[in-house]
Design a protein around this motif. Structure first.
Motif, PDB file in Angstrom:
ATOM      1  N   THR A  88      40.699  52.930  41.644  1.00 25.11           N
ATOM      2  CA  THR A  88      39.509  52.231  41.425  1.00 25.11           C
ATOM      3  C   THR A  88      38.488  53.419  41.899  1.00 25.11           C
ATOM      4  OG1 THR A  88      39.805  51.234  43.411  1.00 25.11           O
ATOM      5  CG2 THR A  88      40.520  50.175  41.411  1.00 25.11           C
ATOM      6  N   VAL A 147      43.393  44.365  40.017  1.00 27.46           N
ATOM      7  CA  VAL A 147      42.154  44.522  40.730  1.00 27.46           C
ATOM      8  C   VAL A 147      41.685  42.834  40.831  1.00 27.46           C
ATOM      9  CG1 VAL A 147      39.914  45.070  40.746  1.00 27.46           C
ATOM     10  CG2 VAL A 147      41.632  46.602  40.247  1.00 27.46           C
ATOM     11  N   VAL A 165      38.235  50.882  37.424  1.00 24.36           N
ATOM     12  CA  VAL A 165      39.588  51.391  37.417  1.00 24.36           C
ATOM     13  C   VAL A 165      39.419  52.567  36.422  1.00 24.36           C
ATOM     14  CG1 VAL A 165      41.761  51.383  35.924  1.00 24.36           C
ATOM     15  CG2 VAL A 165      40.910  49.512  37.359  1.00 24.36           C
TER      16      VAL A 165
END
Length: 335
Positions: A88, A147, A165
């Protein structure tokens, strides 16, 4: 393919039913230090970058928004980046900004989404070959799903979004070159060496890394406070490695126990999990209690309670005698 890896070294914590059980399970990742997390103050601003923490001389942990940990392990001549997180943030850029241009190898403890998801930012990574396909299953959607789940587990502490991402739109075309990683390999960094130990169970290709000189074991998710054996994504008994069972985990824990005189700190892959901003090694009880709990499960002395795990899978959760660790598993993994 085991879906969201849901590897989730620690994320099976959500599997414990009941308010008290959930609180106890969540605290298990960072016992006795939960109260130190300045959640309310930090959450108002939202932590917007990875947290870099010095664990020992030339040894750093990079917390990826509380989702997982990456490690920078430096020698005189070169370094190792151990694990790549979910991907990320710009991992190579972060390394260059904080550690300069020292050459380094990228090494993965295992192929789950929260440890190998950032591999698409690199040309080459070391990984045990039996986890290659697992790592190639870390699609953008899988990583975004992870996430999203962690946003819900982090109490608003981080400025985190699934859209952060990076890379891996085509997991095969964008994948790095996989380099072999095996038991007995040694990474010589110049004045510092890391020994590789094959410790499957959590995944078929999980590995741990021993730094004898500095007396540190980097164990990934191989044996921690909440050790997950449950193969998420609906994988059945005939789809997983023979090592991904209670006896396989026991053998790996016994291997680590045989090394325990060689390390003082056992650093797992989820230091500072979620909103718990504590950066400590695991309790020395985790490994021996894992060995005993595995044996008790195999002997029928302990049967885990049925609780919902990740992805709606019902699994069994068994705790060790003192509660220092727990194992999540399926009934067919008792072998």
């Amino acid at each position: 393919m085991q879906g969201l890896g849901f590897a989730l070294g620690m994320l099976g914590l959500a599997a414990c039913g009941g308010t008290a059980a959930k609180e106890e399970s969540a605290a298990a990742e960072q016992p006795a230090e939960t109260e130190e997390a300045p959640v309310e103050t930090a959450a108002a601003q939202g932590i917007s970058s990875p947290i870099l923490t010095e664990l020992a001389y030339r040894t750093y942990q990079i917390s990826e928004y509380g989702m997982d940990s990456l490690f920078w392990i430096e020698g005189d001549d070169k370094a190792i980046l151990l694990d790549t997180g979910t991907g990320t943030f710009d991992v190579p850029g972060f390394i260059a900004a904080n550690f300069g241009d020292k050459p380094y190898d990228v090494v993965l403890t295992h192929g789950h989404v929260d440890h190998a998801g950032g591999m698409f930012q690199f040309d080459k990574v070391y990984l045990h070959e039996v986890d290659y396909e697992l790592a190639l299953g870390n699609t953008v959607d899988e990583r975004k799903g992870y996430v999203e789940m962690m946003i819900g587990n982090s109490m608003g502490l981080y400025a985190l979004s699934p859209d952060m991402v990076i890379g891996g739109e085509d997991t095969h075309a964008d994948a790095p070159e996989f380099l072999p990683l095996n038991e007995g390999d040694v990474f010589d960094l110049g004045g510092r060496k890391l020994e590789v130990y094959f410790t499957p169970g959590h995944t078929a290709g999980s590995c741990s890394f021993l730094d004898r000189e500095n007396r540190i074991l980097f164990s990934g998710d191989a044996c921690n406070q909440n050790t997950l054996l449950t193969p998420f994504g609906g994988a059945g008994e005939d789809e997983v490695s023979a090592d991904q069972c209670i006896s396989g985990l026991k053998a790996s824990a016994e291997k680590m126990l045989s090394l325990q005189d060689a390390f003082d700190r056992n650093i797992n892959g989820h230091v500072g999990w979620g909103p718990y901003l504590s950066f400590t090694s695991q309790s020395p009880l985790v490994i021996p209690e894992c060995v005993q709990l595995c044996q008790d499960i195999l002997d029928g002395k302990v049967v885990g309670s049925e609780q919902p795990g990740m992805g709606g899978v019902m699994n069994l959760v068994a705790q060790s005698e003192t509660g220092a660790m727990q194992i999540q598993y399926m009934d067919w993994q008792v072998k």
